[in-house]
Scaffold this motif. Sequence first.
Motif, PDB file in Angstrom:
ATOM      1  N   MET A   1       0.821  -1.199   0.000  1.00 50.32           N
ATOM      2  CA  MET A   1       0.000   0.000   0.000  1.00 50.32           C
ATOM      3  C   MET A   1       0.863   1.261   0.000  1.00 50.32           C
ATOM      4  SD  MET A   1      -3.053  -0.999  -0.278  1.00 50.32           S
ATOM      5  CE  MET A   1      -3.810   0.599  -0.006  1.00 50.32           C
ATOM      6  N   ALA A   2       1.980   1.210   0.683  1.00 45.55           N
ATOM      7  CA  ALA A   2       2.826   2.407   0.769  1.00 45.55           C
ATOM      8  C   ALA A   2       3.432   2.773  -0.575  1.00 45.55           C
ATOM      9  CB  ALA A   2       3.927   2.187   1.806  1.00 45.55           C
ATOM     10  N   ASN A   3       3.705   1.785  -1.411  1.00 47.80           N
ATOM     11  CA  ASN A   3       4.360   2.041  -2.693  1.00 47.80           C
ATOM     12  C   ASN A   3       3.392   2.278  -3.854  1.00 47.80           C
ATOM     13  OD1 ASN A   3       6.950   1.726  -1.584  1.00 47.80           O
ATOM     14  ND2 ASN A   3       6.842  -0.520  -1.827  1.00 47.80           N
ATOM     15  N   LEU A   4       2.070   2.128  -3.609  1.00 48.83           N
ATOM     16  CA  LEU A   4       1.107   2.290  -4.694  1.00 48.83           C
ATOM     17  C   LEU A   4       1.042   3.713  -5.218  1.00 48.83           C
ATOM     18  CD1 LEU A   4      -1.989   0.059  -3.799  1.00 48.83           C
ATOM     19  CD2 LEU A   4      -0.371  -0.219  -5.673  1.00 48.83           C
ATOM     20  N   ALA A   5       1.461   4.679  -4.388  1.00 49.36           N
ATOM     21  CA  ALA A   5       1.426   6.067  -4.843  1.00 49.36           C
ATOM     22  C   ALA A   5       2.391   6.321  -5.993  1.00 49.36           C
ATOM     23  CB  ALA A   5       1.737   7.000  -3.672  1.00 49.36           C
ATOM     24  N   ASP A   6       3.365   5.490  -6.145  1.00 46.69           N
ATOM     25  CA  ASP A   6       4.356   5.636  -7.213  1.00 46.69           C
ATOM     26  C   ASP A   6       3.816   4.976  -8.475  1.00 46.69           C
ATOM     27  OD1 ASP A   6       6.513   5.816  -8.861  1.00 46.69           O
ATOM     28  OD2 ASP A   6       7.930   4.831  -7.500  1.00 46.69           O
ATOM     29  N   ALA A   7       3.584   5.791  -9.515  1.00 45.79           N
ATOM     30  CA  ALA A   7       3.036   5.265 -10.760  1.00 45.79           C
ATOM     31  C   ALA A   7       3.976   4.264 -11.408  1.00 45.79           C
ATOM     32  CB  ALA A   7       2.733   6.418 -11.720  1.00 45.79           C
ATOM     33  N   ASN A   8       5.254   4.519 -11.326  1.00 45.10           N
ATOM     34  CA  ASN A   8       6.226   3.590 -11.891  1.00 45.10           C
ATOM     35  C   ASN A   8       6.181   2.242 -11.177  1.00 45.10           C
ATOM     36  OD1 ASN A   8       8.432   2.911 -13.656  1.00 45.10           O
ATOM     37  ND2 ASN A   8       9.797   3.121 -11.881  1.00 45.10           N
ATOM     38  N   TYR A   9       5.963   2.286  -9.852  1.00 41.48           N
ATOM     39  CA  TYR A   9       5.850   1.053  -9.059  1.00 41.48           C
ATOM     40  C   TYR A   9       4.628   0.246  -9.506  1.00 41.48           C
ATOM     41  CZ  TYR A   9       5.054  -1.980  -5.031  1.00 41.48           C
ATOM     42  OH  TYR A   9       4.821  -3.067  -4.229  1.00 41.48           O
ATOM     43  N   ARG A  10       3.497   0.940  -9.729  1.00 44.43           N
ATOM     44  CA  ARG A  10       2.286   0.241 -10.158  1.00 44.43           C
ATOM     45  C   ARG A  10       2.489  -0.452 -11.504  1.00 44.43           C
ATOM     46  NH1 ARG A  10      -0.320   5.038  -8.461  1.00 44.43           N
ATOM     47  NH2 ARG A  10      -0.772   5.578 -10.647  1.00 44.43           N
ATOM     48  N   ALA A  11       3.136   0.221 -12.405  1.00 43.21           N
ATOM     49  CA  ALA A  11       3.368  -0.367 -13.714  1.00 43.21           C
ATOM     50  C   ALA A  11       4.275  -1.582 -13.621  1.00 43.21           C
ATOM     51  CB  ALA A  11       3.974   0.684 -14.653  1.00 43.21           C
ATOM     52  N   LYS A  12       5.362  -1.464 -12.832  1.00 42.70           N
ATOM     53  CA  LYS A  12       6.267  -2.588 -12.654  1.00 42.70           C
ATOM     54  C   LYS A  12       5.561  -3.757 -11.966  1.00 42.70           C
ATOM     55  CE  LYS A  12      10.148  -0.971 -14.378  1.00 42.70           C
ATOM     56  NZ  LYS A  12      10.828  -1.649 -15.513  1.00 42.70           N
ATOM     57  N   LEU A  13       4.648  -3.434 -11.011  1.00 41.21           N
ATOM     58  CA  LEU A  13       3.919  -4.483 -10.278  1.00 41.21           C
ATOM     59  C   LEU A  13       3.011  -5.275 -11.229  1.00 41.21           C
ATOM     60  CD1 LEU A  13       3.459  -5.508  -7.304  1.00 41.21           C
ATOM     61  CD2 LEU A  13       1.382  -4.104  -7.340  1.00 41.21           C
ATOM     62  N   ILE A  14       2.301  -4.543 -12.067  1.00 40.52           N
ATOM     63  CA  ILE A  14       1.410  -5.215 -13.016  1.00 40.52           C
ATOM     64  C   ILE A  14       2.206  -6.068 -13.997  1.00 40.52           C
ATOM     65  CG2 ILE A  14      -0.225  -4.825 -14.890  1.00 40.52           C
ATOM     66  CD1 ILE A  14      -1.187  -2.340 -13.401  1.00 40.52           C
ATOM     67  N   GLU A  15       3.322  -5.513 -14.486  1.00 40.22           N
ATOM     68  CA  GLU A  15       4.157  -6.259 -15.420  1.00 40.22           C
ATOM     69  C   GLU A  15       4.742  -7.500 -14.767  1.00 40.22           C
ATOM     70  OE1 GLU A  15       8.194  -5.601 -18.148  1.00 40.22           O
ATOM     71  OE2 GLU A  15       7.370  -3.958 -16.932  1.00 40.22           O
ATOM     72  N   ARG A  16       5.155  -7.357 -13.495  1.00 33.20           N
ATOM     73  CA  ARG A  16       5.790  -8.469 -12.797  1.00 33.20           C
ATOM     74  C   ARG A  16       4.827  -9.633 -12.602  1.00 33.20           C
ATOM     75  NH1 ARG A  16       6.735 -12.266 -10.195  1.00 33.20           N
ATOM     76  NH2 ARG A  16       7.811 -12.609  -8.218  1.00 33.20           N
ATOM     77  N   TYR A  17       3.580  -9.358 -12.148  1.00 33.20           N
ATOM     78  CA  TYR A  17       2.637 -10.450 -11.853  1.00 33.20           C
ATOM     79  C   TYR A  17       1.914 -10.955 -13.100  1.00 33.20           C
ATOM     80  CZ  TYR A  17       3.638  -9.912  -6.972  1.00 33.20           C
ATOM     81  OH  TYR A  17       4.296  -9.882  -5.772  1.00 33.20           O
ATOM     82  N   THR A  18       1.886 -10.145 -14.151  1.00 35.04           N
ATOM     83  CA  THR A  18       1.406 -10.668 -15.428  1.00 35.04           C
ATOM     84  C   THR A  18       2.361 -11.735 -15.944  1.00 35.04           C
ATOM     85  OG1 THR A  18       0.342  -8.564 -15.969  1.00 35.04           O
ATOM     86  CG2 THR A  18       0.787 -10.073 -17.791  1.00 35.04           C
ATOM     87  N   LEU A  19       3.660 -11.454 -15.823  1.00 40.99           N
ATOM     88  CA  LEU A  19       4.667 -12.438 -16.215  1.00 40.99           C
ATOM     89  C   LEU A  19       4.604 -13.675 -15.325  1.00 40.99           C
ATOM     90  CD1 LEU A  19       7.121 -13.199 -17.960  1.00 40.99           C
ATOM     91  CD2 LEU A  19       8.572 -11.980 -16.310  1.00 40.99           C
ATOM     92  N   ALA A  20       4.389 -13.458 -14.014  1.00 40.76           N
ATOM     93  CA  ALA A  20       4.295 -14.582 -13.080  1.00 40.76           C
ATOM     94  C   ALA A  20       3.091 -15.467 -13.404  1.00 40.76           C
ATOM     95  CB  ALA A  20       4.219 -14.072 -11.648  1.00 40.76           C
ATOM     96  N   ALA A  21       1.953 -14.838 -13.727  1.00 43.96           N
ATOM     97  CA  ALA A  21       0.759 -15.614 -14.066  1.00 43.96           C
ATOM     98  C   ALA A  21       0.943 -16.382 -15.364  1.00 43.96           C
ATOM     99  CB  ALA A  21      -0.445 -14.682 -14.177  1.00 43.96           C
ATOM    100  N   THR A  22       1.729 -15.812 -16.291  1.00 46.51           N
ATOM    101  CA  THR A  22       1.980 -16.494 -17.555  1.00 46.51           C
ATOM    102  C   THR A  22       2.833 -17.734 -17.350  1.00 46.51           C
ATOM    103  OG1 THR A  22       1.862 -14.368 -18.720  1.00 46.51           O
ATOM    104  CG2 THR A  22       2.898 -16.216 -19.885  1.00 46.51           C
ATOM    105  N   ALA A  23       3.811 -17.626 -16.489  1.00 48.43           N
ATOM    106  CA  ALA A  23       4.713 -18.754 -16.256  1.00 48.43           C
ATOM    107  C   ALA A  23       4.098 -19.821 -15.363  1.00 48.43           C
ATOM    108  CB  ALA A  23       6.020 -18.254 -15.644  1.00 48.43           C
ATOM    109  N   LYS A  24       3.193 -19.403 -14.473  1.00 48.84           N
ATOM    110  CA  LYS A  24       2.625 -20.338 -13.496  1.00 48.84           C
ATOM    111  C   LYS A  24       1.665 -21.310 -14.194  1.00 48.84           C
ATOM    112  CE  LYS A  24      -0.638 -19.057 -10.713  1.00 48.84           C
ATOM    113  NZ  LYS A  24      -1.686 -20.080 -10.939  1.00 48.84           N
ATOM    114  N   GLY A  25       1.665 -22.552 -13.777  1.00 46.94           N
ATOM    115  CA  GLY A  25       0.756 -23.555 -14.303  1.00 46.94           C
ATOM    116  C   GLY A  25       1.068 -24.895 -13.677  1.00 46.94           C
ATOM    117  N   ILE A  26       0.408 -25.946 -14.203  1.00 41.80           N
ATOM    118  CA  ILE A  26       0.654 -27.275 -13.659  1.00 41.80           C
ATOM    119  C   ILE A  26       2.103 -27.689 -13.870  1.00 41.80           C
ATOM    120  CG2 ILE A  26       0.034 -29.706 -13.890  1.00 41.80           C
ATOM    121  CD1 ILE A  26      -2.741 -28.854 -14.662  1.00 41.80           C
ATOM    122  N   ASN A  27       2.638 -27.363 -15.043  1.00 45.44           N
ATOM    123  CA  ASN A  27       4.023 -27.719 -15.352  1.00 45.44           C
ATOM    124  C   ASN A  27       4.958 -26.519 -15.326  1.00 45.44           C
ATOM    125  OD1 ASN A  27       3.313 -30.438 -15.857  1.00 45.44           O
ATOM    126  ND2 ASN A  27       2.558 -29.859 -17.886  1.00 45.44           N
TER     127      ASN A  27
END
Length: 453
Positions: free
Chosen positions: A240-266
Amino acid sequence: MSVVQFARSVGDSLTNLVANLGTGRDKAASSGYVLTVLPDSELLAAYRTAWLPRKIVDIPAFDSVRAWRDWQAKAPQIEAIEAEEKRLNVKGKVLDARTKARLWGGAAIMLGTGDANLAAPLDLERVGKAGLRYLTVLTRRQISAGETDRDPQSETYGRPSVYHLTAGNQAQIDIHPSRLVIFHGAAQPDEEFGNAQLGWGDSVLQSTLDAIKQADATAANIASLVFEAKIDVIRVPNFMANLADANYRAKLIERYTLAATAKGINGTLMLDKEEEYETKTASFATLPDVLDRFMQIASGAADIPMTRLFGQSPAGMSATGESDLRNYYDRLSSMQELEMGPAMSRLDECIIRSATGARDSAIHYTWAPLWGMSEKEKADVFKTKADGARALAGTGTSPPLMPIDALSDALVNTFIEDGSLPGLEAAMEEYGRLSEQEVDPQDIEAAATVAGP
C-alpha cells in the motif's frame, strides 16, 4: 392478564408472549399475500428467454395431446374421421391452443363453417360433409370476453355470452361461444375478486414464477462461483505504501502478469523471498444439494415430476420415479376427461359430421393411455386375460360360469379396445363372431380330444 386469558381475548390463533408468537413483535405477523398480476411483457420475456418457464408451459400441454385418442366406430368411419383430423390439423391446433392458454391464461379455437353471421349460435345439424372448413387459434390477447351471462337457467351461466374479435382494420366482430373451443390457463376462483381478465384464467406462470426465479438465481450464483473456485493470494511487503508511485504500479502489473503467464501445472512461479503466496479454493460440496432443493420447489410449484421437468434420474436406492410419473399421467388423464373433453365437444361433433356427412350415435372416442406398457407387460396382461377367460369358460370337469357366446363376444371387444390383437376387428367382420356361427358338435368333440383332459 395471564397468557391464556390474553390468547383467548385475541381469538383462536396461536399466541405466545414469551416467544412473541402471534403478537405485534412476531416477525411472521407482517407476512401476507398480495396479488400482483404479471404483465404480458414479463410473461413473454420469461417464456422466450428462460428454459424453465418454457418447459413448465409446454410439457403438460404436449403430454396431454401426445398419445391423442382412439375413435370407436366402423372401420370406414374411423378412417374418414382420422383423415378429417389430419386435414384440419386438429391435434396441432389443440396443442397450440393449450400451450397459449397456459402461457397467457386463455385461448380459443374458432370453428370455421363458412357461416356469415358469427354472432348466431352454431347449428350442428347444418354441418354436412366437409362442412368444417378451418380451425383458427386465438389467444385472450386477440379475442376478448363480452358480457357475462347472468341468467341462472342458461347453460352458459357465469360465462361470457359473446366474444369480441378485432380483425385488422375491420370493425369488431362478435362471435358466439358455441363457435369457440375455449381453453383456460390456471383456474380463477371468482371473477369478483379483482379479475382483470374476465372470462379467462391466469397464466400458469402467475403462481410459479417466484419459485422459478429462485431456482434460476441459485443456479446463476453457483455458476458465478465457478470463476471464484480458486484464487491466488500474494502478500507483497510495503504494498500500500508504494502504490502512490506510478512507476511502481506499472512494474507491479508487469511483474505479476509475467508470473501468471509462467505459473501452471508444469510451470514455475518465482517469488521474492519476502513475498508470500497461497491459494484459496471454494468448496462446492453442499451446493448441489442446495440447487436440488430449489429445483424440487420449482417442480412442486409446476406440479411436474423432476424426472419429467428436468430429465433427472430418480435419487435413492431402488428409485425409478415410476410412481411420480404415474401420478402425473393420472392427473393429465383426469384433465383430459374433465377439461379438454367437454371443451372439445362441439369440435368433435363438427368433425364427425364433416368426415362422415351424418351423426352416427355409436361413434365415440377414448383418450389413449399416457403411460405406455412394454411388450413384456402387454404380453403378461394378454396372458392374464386369456387365463381368466379360460377359467370362466370352465373345463372338462367344471361347467362354464357364463354362456360361451357371451364370454366370446366380451373377450373380442376387450382385445379390440386394448389393441392386443391387431386386425382382430376386421377379421371378426370377415369371419363373424362365435355366436353368429353354426358350430358342428363333431368339431367341439375333436377340439376337446386335442386339448386333452
